[in-house]
Structures are given as structure tokens and as C-alpha cells.
Write an enzyme that holds these catalytic residues in place. Structure first.
Site, mmCIF file in Angstrom:
data_model
loop_
_atom_site.group_PDB
_atom_site.id
_atom_site.type_symbol
_atom_site.label_atom_id
_atom_site.label_comp_id
_atom_site.label_asym_id
_atom_site.label_seq_id
_atom_site.Cartn_x
_atom_site.Cartn_y
_atom_site.Cartn_z
ATOM 1 N N GLU A 739 -11.654 8.208 -8.798
ATOM 2 C CA GLU A 739 -12.819 8.423 -9.644
ATOM 3 C C GLU A 739 -13.322 9.848 -9.395
ATOM 4 O O GLU A 739 -13.543 10.216 -8.246
ATOM 5 C CB GLU A 739 -13.926 7.434 -9.312
ATOM 6 C CG GLU A 739 -13.579 5.986 -9.578
ATOM 7 C CD GLU A 739 -14.712 5.067 -9.164
ATOM 8 O OE1 GLU A 739 -15.736 5.024 -9.866
ATOM 9 O OE2 GLU A 739 -14.572 4.414 -8.121
ATOM 10 N N ARG A 963 -6.686 -0.210 4.277
ATOM 11 C CA ARG A 963 -7.218 1.138 4.139
ATOM 12 C C ARG A 963 -7.294 1.817 5.505
ATOM 13 O O ARG A 963 -7.233 1.173 6.542
ATOM 14 C CB ARG A 963 -8.593 1.118 3.476
ATOM 15 C CG ARG A 963 -9.694 0.473 4.285
ATOM 16 C CD ARG A 963 -10.986 0.403 3.506
ATOM 17 N NE ARG A 963 -11.386 1.723 3.056
ATOM 18 C CZ ARG A 963 -12.313 1.923 2.112
ATOM 19 N NH1 ARG A 963 -12.888 0.897 1.520
ATOM 20 N NH2 ARG A 963 -12.647 3.138 1.767
ATOM 21 N N LYS A 973 -19.989 8.662 0.074
ATOM 22 C CA LYS A 973 -20.452 9.845 -0.645
ATOM 23 C C LYS A 973 -21.973 9.975 -0.561
ATOM 24 O O LYS A 973 -22.507 11.074 -0.400
ATOM 25 C CB LYS A 973 -20.003 9.770 -2.113
ATOM 26 C CG LYS A 973 -18.514 9.977 -2.308
ATOM 27 C CD LYS A 973 -18.148 10.071 -3.760
ATOM 28 C CE LYS A 973 -18.080 8.719 -4.435
ATOM 29 N NZ LYS A 973 -16.903 7.936 -4.091
#
Length: 1316
Positions: A739, A963, A973
Site C-alpha cells: 500500500e 512475518r 507507521k
């Protein structure tokens, strides 16, 4: 006679009261008793006439008009006679509690009772002064005086006469508040009229004012709930005051509409007689012709820019969509009372066109309404929906709720302060109407202020007050909060509730948290609550959460505090869950639901836990013991087991695995391999599909080795499989779909490695696809950074695509999905959708729109596309399987409305697809054979496959791997943005962060990152790796590839006394002793050299082998050792400033036990190279899990995470190495670019895709070296190095204006045997 204050306006003001008879209209089902308990019922909301007073610029040139309009609506005697006449037939007057059940006489006694009765009717907080309205009648009767408004009654409207003034008068419509009337705001209305406006003040007859007079129904008074009776047709839910208030609002809106329509008709068509349209309320004649428009000039502008204003309940009237009736684009609210308006509250009208701006909005508040926290929060929520650039909420300090009316200005009682406040209100209003409100505000005494708690109200709620002594300066820098400030005064208060000194000091560091905690302590007397340390810590955690949210109301805050004090919440995790729950749930709180959500009293038997584990294993198709870690993590993450004991979960999972897959095999001890000669580490051996090494790569074993072959993924029809294989030629096709709403971090490097590497290993292709379906958060800098980082890591996308490339196809498939009855348009609120979905805890319920007809959903979806709906008013949801246990099958949203321009499609779309809808379909469009993603998308695999099958399109196979997480770091973020904005780090590329651009700036080679990821392997288990392991991999990578230079971090001058001043020996020195390919250089050895100050001691010891008085030490690569003969010190500090030595160049010197690095002073060759800054980085956080810190992750920040050393020295060959490193890197980047272009079909990108040039892949960080016995270092981007800009044939060196900054990439592994 007494006059209200006169005013000096541009025009004299006239006032005429109009009446519009209407056919009898009854709204709602409520009634009231006409006389006493036995009186007849009459409708509570009955409309027979509409009355309003017009204030306007008047034409009084003939001087035949006398100034003075009666401020009272009717005299008391007139009211009394009217009521007495109407009650005459019902017997003698009855004095009783409710005036609707008795009569009103002119005697002082009954009138006084009337006033007392009205005082008992105060319902609105802070509005009791309105109840002086009845006293006004008493006041006027007893003193035999009249209160007059300084206007000219029934004077003609002034007509614009000059060409320059050939403009109609603007129109303002005003709605009064509780206790008001059409004359109660005469000062405000008259002053607006004197500046050149026509103001219609509506007389509302809905029973929300404390008195009104109707020519048909007589006197009407304030209606309260006990006065109401409902008809038999009324539903039980409608028999509330809230519903009645909403009916009153509707009644008021009807009055406004009828008044406006009739007035507009008068202006356009002229007066047509008393039997048609408007009449005057009295018998005096007026000049009707002055109100009529003629061919050339309109008298009043009724077609556009109508300003709709209101105070208190009138503000609610205006806000409750009354502006839609008049198409008003200028709502203006004075102290609006919003409680009667149903949630979520008023919003501006939908756009009438793409170029239409939202309406402007001005709200002027009194102090008390701004301090009314719940109401003010709702007001701000309403204001957020209006034109961002033209919405204003202003509070006039020292104003009261009555300040907007005439009451504070009544003769004999008015004060100067009331006049000043009224002046400000009128000036603000006129500035807003003229579009100059900001100019006015900037030109007056304004300031931002804080609200502080000064005590408690009688009901126990906090007493708030504006603190005028505080101002809010703009942040002057991004520096982190400093200690030793006023916040230190909070520490004793925080300790008083049970916090330790350390925790109290930590809580006081953050201003917001400290303020929040102080408010909790004061509001709930926590100093007297005798909290233990654990409870005090939980209160601190609650304060930290409250400081980050604006959506927790006092009642919900009370609930959370009580839960802590009662011992229901026992951990910080529970407190965080409680705040999250209370953000979306309002009082009264469902305690049972709250307890479940927050784990209060949670218990589960071992049998229930085992059963849940077995269900998880079956639902997720777990294959065996290699999945143990991921299953434990997945079970813990399950909402139903969130609060289970972690050890019990682990034991239950191991038991289930043993019974399902058999006992776990004990790993056999590995036989020792014969010692092998080390080979240089390849940077991309695990990625290169053509690697000739004999060992199996990460792509051939484990998770990746077990993946299906192209074409083995099942399809709904053989044709789909065959078509896919024809397109891909049976190759592996993958994609990396970031994204573009942030910078990539270390976790993304694993996804990049897996997707690009797996395709390359199998000779396939990998797309870089930007998932650009959320234009509100996407920025061009993120697109550019992502492409640059991927190429910096060494990968070249086969194609760069965008989800937006397929918006037309996605829309067509959405239409098809609706036609197949697999989707429907939903108009539920977000809260209702969450509730229907059971909040992922309870069973879902079907949406009320789920069964709507297909054609209706098609029509509504088209309306969504055409911009008919605002965001969150409509969504397209997929009709999935509500009986499935997977929440990802509970009717996910496919499309939502967004009013945002897209970077590629611009303003073409008003609707945008969601990730859940887009991802699988674009994978299908691009014929992806292996959709590889991380394990948090396991549950989404089912919805992924459902959607492809529902549309009968090719279905890729989604496979999930664990992950990558680095302990002691954060990748969020939002949290990194906090660090940047608050000055803890210098930016997203601060070398202390683990974003990929930060690692690049720090100097970490891309090959080291790939080597690290490859060494971890790929499985379904998450990789939670310590930073030390990452840095060890970087060290190992640099060990064989980084040139070695002599460097002294803290230089100490050494003078060799037994050699001449011009002594010079050029020393040949290899850049790497074990890697001759790196080359060599010549460096000078002279009489003056510098060593590191740590390599010299005044006191010797047996285990110390470096330089000391009378002791010898070797110099790396120098021809002879040196021996210390003396030294010099600073007389003030005693520090050694110079060491005097002897070069052991004669005789047989003993072999040194240690060698140290050095650099020589030799101006002709430019030696040494002076480093302006050497930046040594340490972990940014103190612990491995900063997210567990209290009150938040910032409490875990290491204040000493960066050390800057100035004046280090490096050998002179640094300059030639730097220039060669940049040239080699640039040559390699250009060769890669040419090679990529030569591959057929590669790099075929859409127009407008950012193009990364080879030069962008080469930065100063390419200059890396090992400072011998110091660290691995790289040049920072802050450096200025003029030599790098010069032609290759120019001898490099330091230039004027240069500034050299080095970053430590990683420390060196220390050798304990050398006493270092």
C-alpha cells in the site's frame, strides 16, 4: 417609557410584524389539557398561523414615524382578559400548579405565582436566566412602564436608489431559543438590519418558549413532559420528551418554511389583499408597495445566500436541516443547544455539483456551553462535517447564554459588560456574513486557552473553568520533552496515589498524560482512595489511553475508574481493552458485555481450552509439528481465548498435537562436519535461480519447497485452469502488493525476498503492484520510495501495475456480483455494522438491507458511483455466509464512498473498492500462480476463494508465511510518525529506525539484509528476532567485503623524538588482509602521528599490552614499534595532551604484545582526514518490547540512543576509496538497468509510473569501510564531499566547504584475549 439601548447603524431600522393564517395543522400525537385536570384536550403542536417580525432598513425621510416598538408581545392585562374570557364558561378561577389548568389574572399575587411556577420549569443546564421572561411582565405591570425597542414600527422598506446601490437587501432568518420570542432578540436583529439587511425573527408557537400569544388559541406557555398526554395511536417509544422535542423541531422548521415562502411571495408578487398571503398583526396600515420588487430591482434577495441563524433551541432548529428548506449556504448558530437533535446530528447538504463547496458555518458559543464537555464534544463532531476552510467555532469569554438576547440589556438592569459582549456578537456575525470572519478574529484580542478542572459540582462531576493565564505557543522545534520543567511539580501528586518515584517521574514527562492523570486524581479524589501500586499503575495506564482519545465521555470514564477501584481490571492489557470498548459504547454500559470484552472474571476449563485448540487445528488445516509455533500464536490471538493463561494454551496445543500427529521426534545430534575452508559469502546466492552451489536453497525446502506447482490450484472449471496455464506458460507468477501509504520497513524485506526470490528461483516473473485503493492516505513520495527500495535491494519488477488500473473491471464485476444476488447495498452506520457482525465475539446478524431486491441494490450502487451519497452513508457488501465461524465470511464491504481525488484516476470515481474485494480479483486478472502473504491473512483465504468462485473467475492459491519482527523496534507507521513529529528522531530515514530507507542511510548493504532474511528460512511461524542477530549478520557480511582503514576516534598526539622533523616513510597497506581484490594504498608515516586516547595509560598493569610510560607497542603496518619516554598534560585538567616516544629502529627491539592503529600528520598528502561528526547509534528503545511500556511506547525510549564524536581522524586513502566506491556502485547500477531493459516484457510500466534512475540507487552510504579496531562505518547523506563531484582524473581530497559525517553501521566483535 424605557428604551432598550439605541445603536448607530448605517440605516434607520423599521420593524413590522406579519401574520400568515394557515389551515389548521397538527403535528405528532401529543396533547395538553386546556383547563385544569378535567379540561378538554387540545393538540400540543397545533399550527393555525405563522407570525414573524421583520427588522429592515427603513425609509423615514418624511419624519412622520415615531421611534419605539413595544418590546412585550402583549400587555399583561390583555393576556389576562383573553384568558379570562376563554375560561369564563368553565366556572370560577382555579389557582393550581400548572397554568394550563387554571386562569391568569392581573392581580400581583397570581402573577407572582406564575413566575414561581416558571422557575420550576428549568430543564436546560445553564439556561436558568431565561426564566426571567415572566418577571418582565410583572416588572412592566407593577411599574406601569413600557419597554420599547428603538425602531420605527411599520415604516416602509428603504429602496436602493442609486445605480451603484442597485442590489437587493440580503435576507436573514432568525429562530429564537427557549424563553424567547420574535422581539427577545431585537438588539441583535436591529443591529444587523441597520447595516443593510432584512431580518425575519420567527415567533415559534411550539411550546418551547415560555410564553407566546396566538390570535386563535390565545396564550401558550412552556410545555414540559408532565403536561403531555398522548393519543391511543401513539407508540410507547414515542411517548418521551426526546421524541416530542424532535416534533417541536419539525414544527419550527414548518413555521420557518411557511414564513419564508410567504415573505418571498410578497417580495416577488406584491401585496394581494388581506385574504391572500401575509397580513399585519395590528390594524395599522403599512406601505405594502415598498416590499414589492419591480422590473429593475428586487427589494430583498430571496433566491440565494439566505442566512439562517438561531440561538439555543433556535440553533438546534437551524442545525436540524432547516437550511435545506431554504437552500441556505450560511448557517450561523448562537450557543446552539443540540441535545434534542437525534444522533449523529446535523450534517451539511449533499453536493449539488462537483464544483460546489460545502456550506460555511459559524458557531458563537458562550463560556458555559464551551465548558459543557459532553455538549461541546457533540458540537465539534457536528462542525467536522462542514466546509473545512470555512467552519468556525468561537467562544466569547465572559459571555452567558442570555448574552445573545435582550435580557442583559433591559433598562435599569443592563451593565457595560453586556453591551461589550453584544457588540462582539454583532461584529462577528457581520464579519461572517461578509466573508471576513478570519480578518476580524485576527484583528482582535484572541487567544487559544485551556480548560482546567477546579473542583466538583454538587452532583460529583468535574467543575471546569477557562484558564486565561495559559496560552498555547506553536511548537518551536521537534525536540523531545525536556525534564526539569513545570511537569516536575506533578511528581509529588502522582506519588500520593501510590506510584513509585520512577513511575511518577515517567508519567510526568509527557505533558498530555500528566495533565490527564492529574485530572483523574482531582476528579475522583484518588489521593484518598488508598490505591496500591498496581492500581496506581493501572490508573496511569488509563490516563495514557485517555490522553490519546477524544471519544471517551465522563460517564464512560467514571465506569473505567470504578472498574479499576473495584478490582475488576487487573492488568494494563485489560485497561487498554476497556478504553477501546468505551470508545464505541455509550452509557449506560452493558456490564456483562464489558466484562467479556475486557476479560473480567474470565475462566475456562482445560477441556474447553483443548476443544477450542482442536477446532482451530481443523479449521486451519494444520499439517504437523512444524506448525506448532504459529498455532500457539493463532490460538492466543483468538478473541475467545485472548484472556486464557499463555502457559495453559501452550500445554493444550502440545497435547492436541501429540494426539493428532503423534509424539514429536527428538532431533538427532548432528555429526561434526570436517573442518572446511571458509568461502566468501555471496550476496544473492539464495536469490539467484541459476546458483551452482550444491546446497538446497530456502526456496527448495520447508514452506516454500512445499508450495503447489503452477496449475495445481483448484478451479471451478477446467477452462479457467487451462486459460491460466496458456497465459503464464506454466511459470511461477507472483506479486509484491504494498500500500503506498508509508515507507517500507525491515519486515517488508522478507515479503520482497519471498515474492521476488521465489519467482526468480523458478524462472518466473514478479509484479510490483501498488494497492492504491485508499486515495486519502496515498502520497507520491511513497510510490517513489517503494520502487527505489525494491531496486536498491537488487530486484527488478517484471511489471509495475496499480490496482487502479483495474477499477473499470472491478466495477463491472461488482455489478455482476449484485446480479448474482451475491452483494447488496447497505445503509447501516459503522456502529450498526459492527454490532450486526457481533464484534467478532457473538454470532452475526443479517443486515436489514440484506434481502433488498437485486434491482434496488443495482440502482443504489449506481447512485453511490454517481456521488449521491456521502462517505459512510452507503456501502456495497458481499452476501457471504453468516453461519460460517470465520468472521471474514460475515458480509465484508466491497465498495465504500470516498470524496477524494485519486492520483491516477483523478475525480472519475466517488466509490473505491476495499482490499478484501480488490486483492483476490486483481491477483486473478494478473494470473498470479502463487499469492504469497503473511499469516495474519489466513482467515482471509476463505473470503479470497469465495469471491473468485462467486464470479467464476480464475482463482489463485493464497499461501501464508510467518512475518518478520525485530525485537526492540517498532514498525507502526502511526507510531513512527509520532517519533518524527515529536522530535525523537530526525525523520523516517533516521538511522536508529528500521525502515529500509533508514537502514540504507545507516550504511547497511542490501546484500546483508537479504542474507539475514535468507538465514532465517521461511515457515508459517512468525520470526521474532533480536536486533543482535541482525547486526551479527551485517557484521559477517561486511567482514569479507569492507575495506579496512586506520582510524582514531579520539585522537592523542604522539611525537617521535628520535627522528628528524621531515621524517617520512610511505607505507604500503592492503585494504583487506584476506581479500587482495580490494586493493591497497600508500599512507605516510611521519614524526607526528595520532593514536586513540584509549590506547594510552599512565598506570601500567600485567594484563595491559598497549602504550604506557616506559612501555612499547606495535603500530599496524609501521616499520618499527614505539616506546613511550614521556608525556605532556594540561595544567588545568591534568589530561594527557601529547605522548613523547622513541622509534625502536635500531638494535633488536622486543616483539610487541599488541598492535594499535594510527594516522600520521602529513600536509602534502592531505593526511589525516578529519571527520567532522562520527555518529554512534545505540538501540532506540531500552527493552525488547517497547509496546509494553507504560503509559505508552515512548516511555521506553532510550535517551542516549545516539552519541556524536567530533574530530576523529582517518587515513588519507579514504578519499580515493570513497571516489572509487561511488564509481563502482554507479557502474553496477547502470549495468543492472541495461540488463533489465534487455529482458522481453520486463519493466513494462504504466505511464506516470515513477522512474528510478541508476543514480538514485547510489548514495554516499556506498562508501563503507571498517575503521580498524573501531567499527564498520559509512558516509552519511548529510555529508558534503566536493571530490565526489569532480572528474575521475582529479586527485581526490578535502575541498572548501566539505563536511564529513560518518555513521556507525555496526560495532566490531571484541577480542577478549587482547584486553580490549
Amino acid at each position: 417609557m424605557l428604551f432598550l439601548p439605541d445603536f448607530n447603524g448605517r440605516f434607520p431600522v423599521g420593524a413590522t410584524t406579519f401574520k400568515l393564517p394557515v389551515s389548521r395543522k397538527v403535528l405528532g400525537t401529543a396533547s395538553i389539557r386546556r383547563h385544569g385536570h378535567e379540561g378538554t384536550l387540545k393538540p400540543a403542536l397545533q399550527l393555525d398561523e405563522v407570525i414573524f417580525t421583520a427588522y429592515y432598513p427603513a425609509d423615514v425621510k418624511e419624519n412622520s414615524f415615531k421611534k419605539g416598538l413595544n418590546w412585550l408581545l402583549r400587555s399583561v392585562s390583555w393576556l389576562s382578559s383573553q384568558q379570562s374570557n376563554k375560561a369564563h364558561c368553565s366556572g370560577p378561577p382555579v389557582q393550581c400548579k400548572h397554568l394550563y389548568r387554571g386562569t391568569l389574572t392581573s392581580q400581583a399575587g397570581p402573577t407572582y405565582l406564575y413566575c414561581i411556577e416558571m422557575l420550576n420549569r428549568a430543564h436546560l443546564p445553564g439556561v436558568s436566566p431565561w426564566l426571567v421572561w415572566p418577571f418582565v411582565y410583572l416588572y412592566g405591570t407593577l411599574l406601569k412602564v413600557r419597554i420599547l425597542i428603538p425602531v420605527y414600527p411599520n415604516a416602509p422598506l428603504l429602496r436602493q436608489r442609486s445605480i451603484a446601490e442597485n442590489q437587493p437587501w440580503p435576507l436573514v432568518i432568525f429562530s429564537h431559543g427557549l424563553g424567547g420570542s420574535r422581539t427577545a432578540y431585537s438588539q441583535l436583529c436591529s443591529r444587523l438590519a441597520s447595516s443593510g439587511r432584512v431580518v425575519l425573527a420567527i415567533q415559534h408557537c411550539d411550546g418551547s418558549g415560555h410564553a407566546f400569544v396566538s390570535s386563535t388559541t390565545g396564550l401558550g406557555l412552556y410545555i414540559r413532559e408532565t403536561d403531555l398526554t398522548w393519543t391511543s395511536e401513539a407508540k410507547d417509544d414515542d411517548k418521551t420528551m426526546d421524541i416530542f422535542r424532535q416534533q417541536q423541531l419539525a414544527f419550527r422548521r414548518l413555521e420557518i418554511y411557511l414564513a419564508f415562502r410567504s415573505f418571498k411571495q410578497l417580495i416577488q408578487d406584491g401585496y394581494r389583499g388581506s385574504s391572500y398571503g401575509l397580513q399585519t398583526i395590528d390594524e395599522k396600515s403599512i406601505d405594502w408597495s415598498s416590499w414589492s420588487s419591480d422590473v429593475d430591482v428586487k427589494a430583498v434577495e430571496c433566491e440565494k445566500d439566505v442566512l439562517l441563524a438561531g440561538h439555543s433551541f433556535g440553533g438546534a432548529t437551524v442545525a436540524s436541516d432547516a437550511y435545506l428548506i431554504l437552500c441556505s449556504d450560511l448557517p450561523w448558530l448562537c450557543n446552539p443547544w443540540l441535545e434534542p437533535i437525534p444522533l449523529p446530528g446535523p450534517c451539511p447538504p449533499p453536493h449539488r455539483g462537483s464544483d460546489d463547496a460545502l456550506p460555511q458555518l459559524l458557531v458563537i458559543n458562550s463560556e458555559k456551553f464551551s465548558l459543557w464537555k459532553d455538549h461541546f464534544a457533540r458540537l465539534i463532531g457536528v462542525v467536522q462535517a462542514w466546509e473545512p476552510e470555512k467552519r468556525r467555532v468561537l467562544t466569547i469569554i465572559r459571555s452567558r447564554h442570555t448574552s445573545f438576547s435582550d435580557f442583559p440589556l433591559l433598562p435599569l438592569f443592563s451593565r457595560r459588560a453586556a453591551h461589550i459582549v453584544m457588540d462582539r456578537i454583532v461584529e462577528l456575525s457581520e464579519a461572517f456574513i461578509d466573508g471576513d470572519v478570519d480578518t476580524f478574529v485576527d484583528g482582535n484580542a484572541t487567544r487559544k486557552i485551556e480548560i482546567r478542572i477546579i473542583g466538583k459540582k454538587p452532583d460529583g462531576s468535574p467543575q471546569r473553568q477557562f484558564d486565561l493565564s495559559l496560552t498555547h505557543p506553536r511548537p518551536s522545534s521537534m525536540a523531545p520533552p525536556q525534564s526539569g520543567t513545570a511537569s516536575d511539580t506533578y511528581i509529588p501528586l502522582f506519588k500520593s496515589i501510590g506510584l513509585t518515584q520512577a513511575k511518577a517521574a515517567e508519567a510526568a514527562k509527557n505533558a498530555k498524560i500528566a495533565s490527564s492523570l492529574r485530572n483523574l486524581i482531582v476528579s475522583y479524589d484518588l489521593t484518598e482512595a488508598h490505591l496500591d501500586e498496581k492500581q496506581a499503575t493501572l490508573v496511569t495506564a488509563l490516563a495514557g489511553q485517555l490522553a490519546k482519545t477524544e471519544s471517551i465521555e465522563p460517564s464512560e470514564q467514571d465506569f473505567a475508574i470504578k472498574a479499576i477501584l473495584q478490582g475488576k481490571l487487573k492488568s494494563v492489557d485489560q485497561v487498554n481493552a476497556a478504553v477501546k470498548y468505551l470508545e464505541t459504547h455509550r452509557a449506560p454500559i452493558n456490564e456483562t458485555e464489558f466484562d467479556i470484552e475486557c476479560g473480567v472474571g474470565f475462566s475456562i476449563t482445560s477441556e474447553e481450552l483443548y476443544s477450542s485448540v482442536m477446532s482451530y487445528i481443523r479449521e486451519n488445516a494444520v499439517t504437523g509439528w512444524p506448525n506448532l509455533g504459529s498455532v500457539i500464536s493463532g490460538v492466543k490471538a483468538s478473541p475467545a481465548l485472548r484472556w486464557a493463561n499463555p502457559l495453559e494454551v501452550k500445554n493444550a496445543v502440545e497435547k492436541a498435537f501429540t494426539e493428532t500427529f503423534g509424539a514429536k521426534e527428538t532431533a538427532k545430534p548432528k555429526a561434526k562436519d570436517p573442518k572446511k575452508e571458509k568461502t566468501p559469502q555471496a550476496t544473492t546466492s539464495d536469490v539467484d535461480p541459476g546458483s551452482s552451489t550444491g546446497r538446497r536453497t530456502v526456496f527448495e525446502e520447508g514452506f516454500l519447497g512445499a508450495l503447489h506447482r503452477p496449475g495445481e490450484n483448484p478451479q471451478t472449471s477446467p477452462e479457467l485452469r487451462e486459460q491460466h496455464l496458456r497465459t503464464t506458460d506454466g511459470q511461477v507468477w507472483t506479486r509484491f502488493p504494498p500500500e503506498p501509504n508509508g515507507y517500507l520497513h525491515i519486515g517488508h524485506s522478507k515479503a520482497i525476498f519471498v515474492n521476488f526470490g521465489y519467482a526468480a528461483h523458478h524462472g518466473g516473473k514478479c509484479y510490483l503492484r501498488f494497492d492504491d485503493t485508499n486515495p486519502e492516505k496515498e502520497e507520491a513520495r511513497y510510490f517513489e520510495s517503494i520502487i527505489e527500495v525494491i531496486r536498491w535491494l537488487g530486484f527488478e519488477p517484471w511489471k509495475i501495475t496499480y490496482s487502479s488500473d483495474y477499477f473499470d473491471q472491478l466495477y463491472d464485476l461488482a455489478i455482476e456480483l449484485i446480479k448474482r444476488d451475491k452483494a447488496y447495498v447497505c445503509h447501516c452506520t459503522q456502529e450498526q455494522i459492527k454490532a450486526d457482525r457481533g464484534e467478532k465475539l457473538a454470532a452475526p446478524k443479517a443486515c436489514v438491507h440484506r434481502t433488498r431486491p437485486i434491482q434496488e441494490s443495482l440502482d443504489e450502487f449506481i447512485r453511490m458511483k454517481d456521488g449521491y451519497y456521502r462517505p459512510k452513508e452507503a456501502n456495497l457488501r458481499m452476501k457471504m455466509d453468516l453461519t460460517d465461524g470465520n468472521p471474514q465470511m460475515w458480509d465484508l464491504t466491497a465498495y465504500r464512498v470516498l470524496n477524494a481525488s485519486h492520483h491516477r484516476t483523478l475525480d472519475k470515481w466517488k466509490i473505491y473498492p476495499t482490499y478484501d474485494y480488490t486483492h483476490c480479483l486483481v491477483d486473478s486478472f494478473e494470473n498470479i500462480s502463487h499469492s504469497l502473504c503473511t499469516t495474519e491473512f489466513i482467515a482471509s483465504r476463505q473470503s479470497y476463494e469465495w469471491l473468485c468462485d462467486a464470479l467464476d473467475v480464475y482463482k489463485p492459491r493464497q499461501s501464508e508465511f510467518g512475518r518478520l519482527n525485530l525485537q526492540g523496534t517498532i514498525n507502526s507507521k502511526r507510531k513512527i510518525l509520532q517519533l518524527v513529529d515529536e522530535g525523537y528522531v530526525s525523520g523516517w530515514n533516521d538511522p536508529r529506525l528500521y525502515t529500509l530507507i533508514a537502514l540504507r542511510r545507516r550504511g547497511v548493504p542490501p546484500g546483508a539484509i537479504l542474507s539475514f532474511v535468507s538465514s532465517l528460512g521461511v515457515s508459517t511461524a512468525a520470526s521474532n528476532i533480536q536486533i543482535a542477530r541482525f547486526e551479527q549478520t551485517v557484521r559477517q557480511y561486511l567482514e569479507g567485503s569492507a575495506p579496512r582503514l586506520f582510524m582514531v576516534l579520539r585522537p592523542l598526539k604522539v611525537t617521535i623524538e628520535n627522528v628528524p622533523e621531515d621524517y617520512l616513510v610511505m607505507v604500503d597497506k592492503p585494504f583487506h588482509p584476506k581479500n587482495p581484490q580490494l586493493g591497497s594504498s600508500q599512507i605516510p608515516f611521519t614524526r607526528t602521528i595520532y593514536i586513540d586516547s584509549d590506547d594510552f595509560r599512565l598506570e601500567d598493569s600485567k594484563d595491559y599490552f598497549r602504550l604506557a610510560p616506559g612501555k612499547s607497542v606495535g603500530l599496524f603496518q609501521a616499520p618499527y614499534p614505539i616506546t613511550c619516554t614521556s608525556y605532556k598534560t594540561d595544567s588545568a585538567t591534568g589530561e594527557v595532551t601529547e605522548v613523547l616516544c622513541r622509534l625502536e629502529d635500531s638494535g633488536s627491539a622486543p616483539k610487541p604484545k599488541a598492535y594499535i592503529q594510527w594516522v600520521a600528520e602529513h600536509a602534502p598528502s592531505g593526511s589525516p582526514v578529519r571527520v567532522d561528526e562520527t555518529r554512534i547509534f545505540y538501540p532506540l528503545f531500552k527493552s525488547d518490547n517497547p509496546l509494553a511500556a507504560v503509559p505508552d511506547f515512548k516511555a521506553d525510549i532510550n535517551p542516549d540512543s545516539m552519541e556524536v564524536i567530533k574530530g576523529a581522524l582517518v587515513e588519507v586513502s579514504f578519499w580515493s576509496l570513497a571516489k572509487r566506491s561511488i564509481a563502482d556502485a554507479l557502474e553496477e547500477a547502470r549495468a543492472r538497468a541495461e540488463k533489465a531493459k534487455a529482458i522481453p516484457g520486463a519493466a513494462a510500466h504504466e505511464e506516470g509510473t515513477p522512474d528510478v534512475m541508476p543514480e538514485q540507487l547510489v548514495g554516499k552510504e556506498c562508501v563503507r569501510f571498517q575503521g580498524l579496531r573501531v567499527a564498520y562505518l559509512a558516509v552519511d547523506s548529510d555529508s558534503r564531499m566536493g571530490a565526489l563531484e569532480e572528474p575521475s582524473d582529479v586527485t581526490p581530497g578535502r575541498r572548501q566547504g566539505d563536511y564529513l559525517v560518518l555513521n556507525r553501521i555496526a560495532s566490531l566483535k571484541e577480542d577478549a584475549g587482547k584486553g580490549m
